[in-house]
Design a protein around this motif. Structure first.
Motif, PDB file in Angstrom:
ATOM      1  N   LEU A  13       4.981  11.236  -5.482  1.00 52.73           N
ATOM      2  CA  LEU A  13       4.590   9.872  -5.093  1.00 52.73           C
ATOM      3  C   LEU A  13       5.343   9.432  -3.836  1.00 52.73           C
ATOM      4  O   LEU A  13       4.761   8.946  -2.866  1.00 52.73           O
ATOM      5  CB  LEU A  13       4.876   8.890  -6.228  1.00 52.73           C
ATOM      6  N   GLY A  14       6.673   9.618  -3.866  1.00 51.57           N
ATOM      7  CA  GLY A  14       7.505   9.152  -2.754  1.00 51.57           C
ATOM      8  C   GLY A  14       7.188   9.886  -1.462  1.00 51.57           C
ATOM      9  O   GLY A  14       7.005   9.268  -0.409  1.00 51.57           O
ATOM     10  N   GLU A  15       7.100  11.213  -1.555  1.00 48.67           N
ATOM     11  CA  GLU A  15       6.823  12.007  -0.344  1.00 48.67           C
ATOM     12  C   GLU A  15       5.478  11.616   0.265  1.00 48.67           C
ATOM     13  O   GLU A  15       5.343  11.481   1.482  1.00 48.67           O
ATOM     14  CB  GLU A  15       6.804  13.507  -0.682  1.00 48.67           C
ATOM     15  N   THR A  16       4.500  11.445  -0.605  1.00 48.36           N
ATOM     16  CA  THR A  16       3.149  11.150  -0.097  1.00 48.36           C
ATOM     17  C   THR A  16       3.103   9.751   0.521  1.00 48.36           C
ATOM     18  O   THR A  16       2.541   9.557   1.609  1.00 48.36           O
ATOM     19  CB  THR A  16       2.111  11.259  -1.246  1.00 48.36           C
ATOM     20  N   ALA A  17       3.712   8.772  -0.150  1.00 46.62           N
ATOM     21  CA  ALA A  17       3.682   7.396   0.372  1.00 46.62           C
ATOM     22  C   ALA A  17       4.429   7.298   1.701  1.00 46.62           C
ATOM     23  O   ALA A  17       3.964   6.669   2.655  1.00 46.62           O
ATOM     24  CB  ALA A  17       4.279   6.432  -0.657  1.00 46.62           C
ATOM     25  N   GLU A  18       5.607   7.937   1.780  1.00 52.82           N
ATOM     26  CA  GLU A  18       6.388   7.851   3.017  1.00 52.82           C
ATOM     27  C   GLU A  18       5.653   8.549   4.169  1.00 52.82           C
ATOM     28  O   GLU A  18       5.560   8.026   5.285  1.00 52.82           O
ATOM     29  CB  GLU A  18       7.775   8.470   2.799  1.00 52.82           C
ATOM     30  N   SER A  19       5.119   9.730   3.881  1.00 56.52           N
ATOM     31  CA  SER A  19       4.397  10.475   4.927  1.00 56.52           C
ATOM     32  C   SER A  19       3.165   9.693   5.387  1.00 56.52           C
ATOM     33  O   SER A  19       2.841   9.655   6.583  1.00 56.52           O
ATOM     34  CB  SER A  19       4.003  11.844   4.355  1.00 56.52           C
ATOM     35  N   ASN A  20       2.495   9.028   4.450  1.00 50.94           N
ATOM     36  CA  ASN A  20       1.305   8.249   4.818  1.00 50.94           C
ATOM     37  C   ASN A  20       1.673   7.094   5.749  1.00 50.94           C
ATOM     38  O   ASN A  20       1.010   6.856   6.770  1.00 50.94           O
ATOM     39  CB  ASN A  20       0.628   7.734   3.537  1.00 50.94           C
ATOM     40  N   ALA A  70       0.834  -1.202   0.000  1.00 52.02           N
ATOM     41  CA  ALA A  70       0.000   0.000   0.000  1.00 52.02           C
ATOM     42  C   ALA A  70       0.871   1.255   0.000  1.00 52.02           C
ATOM     43  O   ALA A  70       1.835   1.365   0.759  1.00 52.02           O
ATOM     44  CB  ALA A  70      -0.912   0.003   1.216  1.00 52.02           C
ATOM     45  N   LEU A  71       0.512   2.199  -0.877  1.00 52.77           N
ATOM     46  CA  LEU A  71       1.151   3.527  -0.887  1.00 52.77           C
ATOM     47  C   LEU A  71       0.325   4.469  -0.019  1.00 52.77           C
ATOM     48  O   LEU A  71       0.854   5.413   0.556  1.00 52.77           O
ATOM     49  CB  LEU A  71       1.240   4.048  -2.326  1.00 52.77           C
ATOM     50  N   CYS A  72      -0.981   4.223   0.044  1.00 47.86           N
ATOM     51  CA  CYS A  72      -1.860   4.899   1.004  1.00 47.86           C
ATOM     52  C   CYS A  72      -2.513   3.766   1.797  1.00 47.86           C
ATOM     53  O   CYS A  72      -3.187   2.910   1.216  1.00 47.86           O
ATOM     54  CB  CYS A  72      -2.908   5.733   0.266  1.00 47.86           C
ATOM     55  N   LYS A  73      -2.272   3.735   3.092  1.00 45.65           N
ATOM     56  CA  LYS A  73      -2.576   2.535   3.878  1.00 45.65           C
ATOM     57  C   LYS A  73      -4.039   2.387   4.265  1.00 45.65           C
ATOM     58  O   LYS A  73      -4.757   3.375   4.427  1.00 45.65           O
ATOM     59  CB  LYS A  73      -1.757   2.533   5.176  1.00 45.65           C
ATOM     60  N   TYR A  74      -4.398   1.124   4.481  1.00 48.07           N
ATOM     61  CA  TYR A  74      -5.687   0.745   5.072  1.00 48.07           C
ATOM     62  C   TYR A  74      -5.400   0.532   6.553  1.00 48.07           C
ATOM     63  O   TYR A  74      -4.619  -0.354   6.909  1.00 48.07           O
ATOM     64  CB  TYR A  74      -6.138  -0.532   4.362  1.00 48.07           C
ATOM     65  N   TRP A  75      -5.962   1.389   7.402  1.00 51.20           N
ATOM     66  CA  TRP A  75      -5.722   1.206   8.845  1.00 51.20           C
ATOM     67  C   TRP A  75      -6.999   1.575   9.601  1.00 51.20           C
ATOM     68  O   TRP A  75      -7.279   2.743   9.844  1.00 51.20           O
ATOM     69  CB  TRP A  75      -4.510   2.023   9.316  1.00 51.20           C
ATOM     70  N   GLY A  76      -7.790   0.565   9.930  1.00 48.69           N
ATOM     71  CA  GLY A  76      -9.037   0.794  10.659  1.00 48.69           C
ATOM     72  C   GLY A  76     -10.223   0.311   9.848  1.00 48.69           C
ATOM     73  O   GLY A  76     -10.255   0.468   8.632  1.00 48.69           O
TER      74      GLY A  76
END
Ligand code: PMV
Length: 333
Positions: free
Chosen positions: A250-257, A33-39
């Protein structure tokens, strides 16, 4: 039971052959996941509180073979080893297969072979359950479409719904109580130069399942209320980055997420941390390399291992800085 009702609705849509094939077989890629599923908004149906976005890892994943066996109970093999029927993974397989048995006396032999380390935060349950859902579709010749296969995979493991199709996959959160609108769908864009580097720091089983960690985070983290807005923003940025092939975005957003998801876990009580000292050292190395001008980012799931994000032109440098890293280029043509 809600799962049984969903299965009944979906199987009514498929072909209803009187019997089954000799054997069912399928492969499913794992996904990161680049934007995670959490919850979750529904823990039984694995319905997510938010949407998420992943990248399927091409040829890396699980193959599943299914047969009927003439005995009173199922048998499961994982990577050539028989599984004890009382392990948590066997229980999850059994509960899942109970949804599809034509009769109580119907027993399955399930053989799952993965080409990724099991339970090391590389989403092996995602590709495992996705390959099982696809193998069931083959075995019973249901001929279901990808949307309904994704929903069936989700009933085994949430993130499995993103492992039915290749490339970038968005998991629509959906609003319906039965989750018929909550499934994974591939984006049309591909990014052939995008690489994932697997930094395996340990192959030990994680001490706390993602299910338990998610539940604890939602129940106790005072930061959790900020997560849906973070996801909404990041999802839009990631889609823009993919469309415009903007790797920095892409990288900044995925890492921050990913870091935000882990911050939620740290703020849960009792606190949850999947990081080892080596995980933090590897993160710091990524930050240093970035300072020195290398376009490299990471993401981390419910385990201590890191997945690096970089472009193919930088693969040699990344190999030099992370000896032993496994480099994948999932959408290379
Ligand atoms: O589907 P599960 O229960 O294995 O949860 C997956 C959770 C993360 O890997 C941490 C995030 C994700 O979106 O894959």
């Amino acid at each position: 039971m809600k799962k049984k009702a969903v299965v009944a609705t979906i199987l009514d849509l498929g072909r209803q052959p009187a019997s089954h094939q000799e054997m069912g077989h399928a492969f499913a890629p794992t996904n990161i996941a680049l934007c995670k599923y959490w919850g979750k908004r529904d823990t039984e149906l694995n319905l997510p509180a938010t949407p998420s976005l992943s990248l399927s890892l091409g040829q890396k994943g699980a193959s599943c073979t299914l047969r009927r066996i003439d005995q009173a109970y199922d048998t499961y093999f994982l990577n050539g080893q028989p599984l004890e029927l009382l392990t948590p993974f066997s229980q999850r397989l059994k509960n899942y297969l109970d949804l599809f048995r034509p009769a109580d006396s119907f027993s399955f032999q399930v053989t799952i072979q993965t080409n990724i380390p099991v339970a090391a935060g590389l989403a092996s349950s995602a590709c495992g359950f996705a390959s099982l859902a696809l193998a069931l579709n083959d075995f019973f010749a249901w001929e279901l479409d990808q949307r309904h296969l994704s929903i069936l995979a989700r009933l085994g493991s949430g993130s499995a719904c993103r492992s039915i199709t290749p490339g970038f996959v968005e998991w629509h959160e959906g609003v319906l109580a039965d989750g018929m609108d909550s499934y994974g769908e591939s984006l049309k864009e591909a990014w052939p130069e995008l690489c994932i580097g697997l930094v395996i720091l340990t192959e030990k089983e994680k001490p706390l399942s993602s299910r338990a960690a998610m539940e604890r985070t939602v129940a106790t983290s005072h930061l959790y209320s900020s997560w849906p807005l973070k996801v909404k923003t990041d999802l839009a940025l990631l889609k823009q980055a993919i469309k415009e092939q903007d790797f920095k975005l892409l990288g900044e957003t995925a890492e921050s997420n990913a870091l935000t998801m882990h911050a939620l876990m740290l703020s849960a009580w009792p606190p949850i941390s999947y990081a080892l000292p080596e995980t933090v050292l590897a993160m710091q190395r990524v930050w240093e390399l970035r300072q020195d001008g290398l376009a490299i980012y990471f993401t981390q799931d419910a385990g201590p291992n890191l997945k690096l994000l970089f472009l193919a032109k930088d693969a040699e440098q990344v190999r030099a800085y992370f000896p032993g890293v496994e480099v994948l280029q999932p959408q290379a043509t």
